[in-house]
Design a protein around this motif. Structure first.
Motif, PDB file in Angstrom:
ATOM      1  N   PRO A 165      11.070 -50.608  21.082  1.00  0.00           N
ATOM      2  CA  PRO A 165      10.573 -51.306  19.958  1.00  0.00           C
ATOM      3  C   PRO A 165      10.132 -49.903  18.811  1.00  0.00           C
ATOM      4  CG  PRO A 165       8.940 -51.422  21.543  1.00  0.00           C
ATOM      5  CD  PRO A 165      10.082 -50.971  22.124  1.00  0.00           C
ATOM      6  N   PRO A 166      10.153 -50.410  17.597  1.00  0.00           N
ATOM      7  CA  PRO A 166       9.609 -49.272  16.665  1.00  0.00           C
ATOM      8  C   PRO A 166       8.304 -48.546  17.006  1.00  0.00           C
ATOM      9  CG  PRO A 166      10.362 -51.120  15.348  1.00  0.00           C
ATOM     10  CD  PRO A 166      10.269 -51.674  16.975  1.00  0.00           C
ATOM     11  N   SER A 167       8.193 -47.334  16.911  1.00  0.00           N
ATOM     12  CA  SER A 167       6.873 -46.431  16.899  1.00  0.00           C
ATOM     13  C   SER A 167       7.054 -45.626  16.066  1.00  0.00           C
ATOM     14  CB  SER A 167       6.929 -46.076  18.520  1.00  0.00           C
ATOM     15  OG  SER A 167       8.025 -45.196  18.655  1.00  0.00           O
ATOM     16  N   ALA A 168       5.749 -44.565  16.317  1.00  0.00           N
ATOM     17  CA  ALA A 168       5.843 -43.503  15.585  1.00  0.00           C
ATOM     18  C   ALA A 168       6.871 -42.478  15.855  1.00  0.00           C
ATOM     19  CB  ALA A 168       4.347 -42.763  15.622  1.00  0.00           C
ATOM     20  N   ALA A 169       7.185 -42.137  17.070  1.00  0.00           N
ATOM     21  CA  ALA A 169       8.438 -41.395  17.468  1.00  0.00           C
ATOM     22  C   ALA A 169       9.769 -41.828  17.124  1.00  0.00           C
ATOM     23  CB  ALA A 169       8.049 -41.120  18.967  1.00  0.00           C
ATOM     24  N   HIS A 170       9.972 -43.076  17.290  1.00  0.00           N
ATOM     25  CA  HIS A 170      11.214 -43.726  16.626  1.00  0.00           C
ATOM     26  C   HIS A 170      10.818 -44.616  15.706  1.00  0.00           C
ATOM     27  CE1 HIS A 170      12.722 -41.404  20.190  1.00  0.00           C
ATOM     28  NE2 HIS A 170      11.833 -42.041  20.920  1.00  0.00           N
ATOM     29  N   PRO A 171      10.797 -44.412  14.535  1.00  0.00           N
ATOM     30  CA  PRO A 171      10.411 -45.247  13.374  1.00  0.00           C
ATOM     31  C   PRO A 171      11.171 -46.528  13.445  1.00  0.00           C
ATOM     32  CG  PRO A 171      10.909 -43.296  12.539  1.00  0.00           C
ATOM     33  CD  PRO A 171      11.391 -43.157  14.022  1.00  0.00           C
ATOM     34  N   LEU A 172      12.373 -46.850  13.890  1.00  0.00           N
ATOM     35  CA  LEU A 172      12.830 -48.150  14.012  1.00  0.00           C
ATOM     36  C   LEU A 172      13.302 -48.521  15.485  1.00  0.00           C
ATOM     37  CD1 LEU A 172      14.904 -48.183  10.840  1.00  0.00           C
ATOM     38  CD2 LEU A 172      13.174 -49.659  11.150  1.00  0.00           C
ATOM     39  N   GLY A 173      12.686 -47.700  16.392  1.00  0.00           N
ATOM     40  CA  GLY A 173      13.093 -48.264  17.620  1.00  0.00           C
ATOM     41  C   GLY A 173      14.555 -47.454  18.245  1.00  0.00           C
ATOM     42  N   GLY A 214      16.172 -60.042  21.501  1.00  0.00           N
ATOM     43  CA  GLY A 214      14.868 -59.972  20.841  1.00  0.00           C
ATOM     44  C   GLY A 214      14.937 -58.557  20.137  1.00  0.00           C
ATOM     45  N   LEU A 215      16.216 -57.692  20.071  1.00  0.00           N
ATOM     46  CA  LEU A 215      16.098 -56.502  19.649  1.00  0.00           C
ATOM     47  C   LEU A 215      16.446 -56.190  18.293  1.00  0.00           C
ATOM     48  CD1 LEU A 215      18.418 -54.673  22.295  1.00  0.00           C
ATOM     49  CD2 LEU A 215      15.843 -54.898  22.318  1.00  0.00           C
ATOM     50  N   TRP A 216      15.364 -57.103  17.681  1.00  0.00           N
ATOM     51  CA  TRP A 216      15.586 -57.191  16.140  1.00  0.00           C
ATOM     52  C   TRP A 216      15.746 -56.011  15.132  1.00  0.00           C
ATOM     53  CZ3 TRP A 216      11.908 -55.101  13.376  1.00  0.00           C
ATOM     54  CH2 TRP A 216      10.712 -54.646  13.705  1.00  0.00           C
TER      55      TRP A 216
END
Lengths: 298, 273, 335, 334
Positions: free
Chosen positions: A69-77, A263-265
């Motif tokens: 899911p989106p995180s700081a490392a991967h802004p959009l997951g 659910g991988l929106w």
């Protein structure tokens, strides 16, 4: 005698297209065009500048952990294919715009050239090409594109796709330019130019083409829209080159991997949303440009 | 080089509505002659009479279906090559009806004047400037006050004078003026009309003056041709044709002009047309 | 004779954002009485069309009345043209309109008879059959064959269409008809017959026709009284015969003198200069920059419209104000 | 005169079909790789689903379809002969069902979905656009315009996707179905069948209605704004005609001319992006059939659908041309 003739001279229709657009920011605001061009500029930056800073090539599979899911490392997951959605989206926007612009620029040039030629020369050229153009316009593009793309499933390069899109899209601008040139040709200043000893080529370039510019800009943005829409359509059903990241192929892979139901929106929503915003933006530009035409026939 | 005009049995037909459409005779077997001396010939008629078509035929903007038109040494429409066409344009120039459409709205008005000078007289840019300034002076304008301006900076009367100036640059023998004053206010018309008479007398230019206005036609013409449904119904000296019309149509036309000073008689009835 | 329409001190402007307002009408005064044809003459930008817009009560931005009063007087009742509600009650029944271009004022896809029927149905309570019969006889009255009612506009000639429009405008016998260049675009022979029709109907029904035209010849032939406008104001107004016989205002004089006539060799000259820009009109008399008889006074003071001879009004400093005359007098027509 | 009008239109109709079908024939042949080879290898790769006899029959048919045995001209002639009888051979993906049968089965679904939703959008969009254009100044109409501007440029299938996303994430209880009807229902005129079909058509229809509504609204609004300033409308207002008459018989009646033209064109171009909407919803129409054909390299089926689309669009245009004079007296077969 009416309000028109009473008014002070209308704003000079001689202004360049850019000046006209620019000035519209001010009093005679054309908010549509200003908004459209601003967002388009943003898209261009995202699509063409941003991907240069990508830490990993987003087109390559399995470089990253899957389904994050989106995180700081991967802004959009990340996707189920181990790609960063953020960088993939930027690259896809760039590629989609590239396809759209490529098709639109070439189409508009061919269309304006053919339209101006057959409109101005007339005669048998006009009749033969006119029939061909009408037929090409009446023929639905999508099934034939799908037929073409399906025959070469996987083998069709993006260039081939662009060429086919151009082949099917030039008749639209050509027909409209022809109509515009036919009416411009009846204007007195064209006859005056003839009697000023101007050659046909110069008359077309100096007297006629300036009148087509706002239209050409509107047509250009509109064709970008049409081309991206067609490419996306082909990709969504899986018949374009699926290894080339575009908004369409991105949606295709998300759908293939059931992103929506798993659910991988963050995989499916960004490209869908970006596509919608891009289309609205292009539409704003194109209808904004057609409105600047108002000053033409003062 | 001369300014004589010879229209010999000219017919022009158009097809309306595509290749299978009906044929319309816009100009029907017209013959007219203007001698080689400065003359104003008026083509007078109502809308659809064929007068504008005839003017465009004289200019070579249309090709006759039948018959020939000669202006001076040229057979109109038979000039081959750019040099021949330019030579023709040096002798024959047009002035059109709508002053607001004579100059391309996206280009300065003087561009058309400079292009005329450079293309038709082979002048350099500097020589062209002198030619343009001279032509403008003839119509009462100064180059400095018009240069670089666009058409919307001028009134209809000024534009029409600019249009005359442009036509004068190659020193033509014949000017074909298609309804040159009908878009102008009555109080300004005589400027242009008087200018034609003056140019005829001083520069020896002949005019074909196309109009639906019999009063100005009477005022400046040496000769008049009355057109009706593509045919010339009556032609001759302006004074004779317009004050003592012989053809029934000319009489009706003259009787219907709303002239100041001549009241319509009450029993006149043209019926429904 | 009671007035039918009074225009007092009317000023109107076109206002657009970012542009200076255009003073289309400045202090216009005159009035109409029953049963006359009044011609309004003038050239491009003189305000004659704006005047018609105001009189018809169809004021829409950017046009706005700045000052003055325009009122209809119907059966002792006074109706200001700015009163939209009252105006819509009397429109077409009492005051109707003949527009300029008959080519484009009829619905292209509806037969003439049907359009005519709608007009009648909107204003009169008649049975269907009664309406049809009356329309048929009225159409014949204006010199048209009955078949035009079954035709579409594009199937008729310009003259026939203009007759249809005139029939629509006069069917309800209005007291006042506003005609805006009613013969523009028609050939002279047809023009003459259409003008004759307007005059015949006017005499027959005792209507008042206010006819705007740029063509002085038309006013000479048709109007009982002529109002000459220049740059948004009335320059001169008089019974037509008197005006053409002895015009007083230098503008009127030049205008008439610039018209060539058949059988007359006299040299004609245009009026020098061009009409002023009404966004920035000259001070004083608006004609002074073009006037051959200009005096110092003219450059500062706008001349009032005064009655120098019975029913002959002029706005020019050449004609001294009689002591008794009130400033800005309203010319009242006396029939 | 009438005859001339009809023969001209008929001529251009046949010309469009001729050019269109020719393109359908030649496009796969004007390509760098041999289309036949590509498809044959694809067919063989799917041979695992078929028994060897069927695979061989398919190969035979493919060679015949491409007419590889004759010259290009002979191939072309053979193609026309078969196309004119509606024979596009057997489908490869559902071998040996004829292509024409597959198309005929899918057609009613597509026609039902597209015609109904197009008509709903047309009526609604034109009505709203008429009012919005005529009463320009209302704030409510401006909001509606903004909404139309935001929806119209989006392709049907992207909007369909957005609808699915919204429904599945925001309103999970919304009754949507995937496919034509609930599984196990037999086609027929039972209430259950119709309800199920309606329910499942709801979302694809909604996406089509929304997008085309945006288009009709915007174009009608522009038309009404323009017509409002036409001399005959202004004159009708001056004459004090009833507002109902002005709106209906003047503005709407005249705006109908271009709008009907456009409607016929849009009905003809059901083969545009709207078809792809079906794919998203697995709706059993031509779009899904096209998708299956493309996914399985079903060449015969693709050609059949492409040829049908050319004929359908051209026919819509022809019908429009023939009926248009009834609507506009000015072109009465002149």
């Amino acid at each position: 005698m009416n309000s028109e003739t009473l008014a002070t001279p209308t704003r000079s229709s001689a202004e360049s297209l850019l000046a006209r657009v620019w000035r519209l920011r001010g009093r005679h605001a054309n908010p549509q065009l200003v908004a459209g061009l601003s967002i388009l500029a943003l898209f261009l930056v995202i699509g063409f500048v941003l991907p240069r800073f990508a830490p990993v090539d987003p087109a390559v599979w399995n470089r990253l952990p899957r389904d994050l899911p989106p995180s700081a490392a991967h802004p959009l997951g990340t996707t189920s294919l181990g790609q960063s959605v953020f960088w993939l989206l930027a690259a896809s926007i760039g590629n989609s715009l590239l396809i759209g612009l490529g098709v639109a620029v070439v189409t508009t040039i061919i269309g304006v050239f053919m339209g101006a030629l057959i409109g101005f020369v007339g005669g048998i050229t006009d009749k033969v090409l006119g029939v061909l153009i009408d037929a090409l316009i009446a023929i639905p593009t999508l099934p034939i594109l799908i037929l073409f793309a399906a025959v070469f499933k996987g083998a069709a390069s993006v260039t081939a796709l662009v060429i086919i899109l151009i082949a099917f899209n030039w008749p639209w601008p050509a027909r409209q330019v022809r109509a515009m040139v036919l009416s411009l040709r009846e204007r007195q200043f064209i006859d005056v130019a003839r009697f000023s000893g101007q050659g046909t080529a110069k008359i077309i370039v100096r007297e006629i083409v300036p009148h087509l510019l706002p239209w050409a800009a509107a047509n250009l943005t509109n064709t970008v829209l049409v081309a991206i829409s067609l490419e996306t359509g082909l990709a969504v059903i899986g018949v374009s080159n699926l290894n080339y990241p575009t908004l369409g192929t991105m949606i295709y892979w998300a759908l293939q991997y059931q992103a929506m139901f798993l659910g991988l929106w963050w995989w499916i929503v960004p490209p869908a949303l970006a596509t919608i915003v891009l289309f609205i933006t292009l539409f704003l530009c194109s209808s904004g440009f057609s409105r600047t035409q108002g000053g033409q026939h003062a | 080089m001369s300014g004589s005009l010879e229209i010999a049995a000219v017919t022009k037909t158009f097809r309306s509505g595509g290749p299978w459409g009906e044929t319309v005779r816009a100009v029907d077997d017209v013959s007219l002659n203007v001698a080689d001396k400065p003359t104003v010939l008026s083509l007078v008629g109502e809308s659809g009479s064929g007068k504008t078509t005839l003017a465009r035929l004289i200019l070579g903007l249309l090709q006759p279906t039948l018959g020939t038109i000669r202006v001076g040494d040229y057979e109109v429409g038979r000039m081959r090559g750019r040099a021949a066409r330019q030579a023709f344009m040096r002798d024959v120039q047009p002035i059109f009806q709508n002053p607001y459409d004579t100059f391309n709205p996206v280009r300065p008005v003087t561009d058309a004047l400079f292009e005329t000078a450079q293309n038709l007289t082979g002048a350099s840019r500097r020589q062209a400037e002198a030619l343009v300034a001279e032509a403008l002076k003839t119509v009462g304008l100064e180059l400095s006050e018009v240069e670089g301006k666009y058409q919307n900076a001028f009134s209809g009367g000024q534009l029409q004078r600019l249009s005359v100036a442009r036509a004068l640059i190659p020193k033509p023998k014949l000017i074909v003026a298609d309804e040159p004053v009908s878009a102008l206010d009555a109080s300004l018309r005589m400027t242009v009309v008087n200018l034609f008479a003056e140019l005829r007398d001083t520069l020896g230019i002949s005019f074909v003056y196309v109009t639906h206005d019999l009063s100005t036609a009477y005022y400046i013409s040496d000769q008049v041709a009355i057109m009706h449904r593509g045919k010339v119904v009556e032609a001759g000296a302006a004074d004779r044709v317009l004050t003592h019309p012989e053809h029934d149509y000319t009489r009706r036309l003259v009787a219907a002009i709303p002239q100041v000073g001549v009241k319509w008689d009450d029993d006149f009835d043209a019926g429904v047309a | 004779m009671p007035e039918l329409l009074t225009i007092e001190g009317l000023s109107a402007t076109y206002t657009r954002r970012g542009l200076s307002p255009v003073k289309a009408l400045t202090n216009v005064n005159f009035s109409l009485v029953p049963n006359e044809i009044v011609g309004v003459a003038g050239e491009s930008g003189c305000g004659k069309s704006t005047l018609l817009k105001v009189l018809s009560g169809l004021l829409r931005p950017p046009l706005k009345i700045e000052q003055g009063d325009v009122a209809l007087h119907l059966k002792g009742q006074r109706i200001a043209v700015t009163n939209a509600r009252e105006m819509s009650r009397v429109r077409w029944k009492n005051i109707s309109y003949i527009p300029q271009s008959s080519m484009s004022v009829l619905n292209p896809v509806v037969r003439i008879g049907k359009q005519f029927g709608w007009v009648v149905a909107a204003h009169a309570h008649l049975s269907r059959a009664d309406t049809d019969a009356r329309i048929r006889s009225f159409v014949e009255r204006v010199g048209l064959p009955e078949r035009v009612l079954r035709s579409y506009p594009h199937q008729l000639s310009g003259g026939m269409r203009q007759r249809v429009v005139i029939a629509m405008a006069t069917f309800l016998h209005p007291q006042l008809v506003l005609a805006d260049e009613p013969t523009t675009g028609l050939d002279v022979v047809v023009q003459r017959s259409v003008l004759k029709l307007i005059r015949t109907l006017q005499r027959e029904f005792g209507m008042t026709v206010l006819m705007v035209s740029h063509d002085m010849g038309i006013h000479y032939q048709v109007s009982d009284r002529t109002v000459v406008m220049y740059a948004g104001s009335v320059a001169e107004t008089a019974p037509t015969e008197a005006l053409f016989k002895k015009p007083l205002h230098p503008y009127t004089q030049r205008l008439i003198a610039s018209l060539p006539r058949l059988g007359d060799e006299e040299k004609r000259e245009s009026i020098t200069g061009s009409p002023p820009n009404l966004a920035a009109p000259p001070p004083g008399c608006r004609f002074h920059p073009r006037c051959p008889a200009v005096m110092e006074h003219c450059k500062r003071v706008d001349p009032p419209l005064i009655e120098v001879k019975p029913r002959h009004f002029v706005a020019c400093h050449l004609y001294p104000e009689p002591d008794s005359a009130q400033p800005a007098a309203t010319p009242r027509a006396r029939a | 005169m009438v005859l001339r009008y009809i023969s001209t239109r008929l001529l251009s109709y046949l010309l469009i079909i001729f050019i269109g079908v020719t393109i359908v024939f030649f496009v796969p042949r004007f390509t760098p790789v041999s289309a036949a080879e590509a498809i044959i290898s694809q067919a063989y790769s799917q041979g695992s689903f078929l028994d060897p006899d069927a695979a061989e029959a398919m190969r035979e048919n493919l060679l015949e379809s491409f007419g590889l045995q004759g010259t290009l001209l002979e191939q072309y002639g053979g193609f026309w002969r078969r196309a004119l009888t509606g024979d596009f051979g057997p489908s490869f993906s559902v071998f040996p069902t004829p292509v024409s049968q597959l198309i005929l089965e899918a057609l009613p679904w597509t026609v039902g979905l597209l015609v109904v939703s197009s008509l709903i959008a047309w009526v609604l969009g034109n009505l709203m656009g008429l009012f919005a254009g005529y009463f320009e100044r209302g704030a409510g109409w401006r909001v509606m315009e903004a909404i139309a501007v935001a929806i119209y440029p989006v392709p049907y299938y992207i909007l369909g996707l957005a609808l699915i996303l919204m429904v599945s994430y925001l309103f999970p209880t919304f009754p949507i179905g995937i496919g034509g009807v609930a599984i196990g229902l037999e086609p027929g005129f039972s209430l259950e069948f119709l309800l199920s079909a309606l329910q499942n058509a709801l979302l694809p229809a909604l996406s089509i209605v929304l997008v085309s509504y945006g288009w009709w609204f915007l174009s009608m609004k522009a038309l009404a704004e323009g017509l409002k300033r036409e001399d005959y409308v202004v004159f009708a207002e001056t004459m004090g005609l009833r507002r109902r008459t002005i709106l209906g018989r003047f503005v709407l009646r005249n705006a109908m001319l271009p709008q009907v033209t456009q409607l016929a064109m849009s009905l003809g171009s059901v083969f545009s992006g709207a078809l792809l909407t079906e794919v998203l919803f697995a709706y059993p129409g031509l779009g899904t059939l096209l998708y299956t054909a493309a996914a399985n390299g079903d060449y015969n089926l693709l050609v059949g659908i492409a040829a049908l689309s050319v004929v359908a669009v051209a026919t819509a245009g022809l019908l429009l041309d023939l009926f248009y004079p009834l609507l506009d007296p000015r072109v009465r077969y002149a």
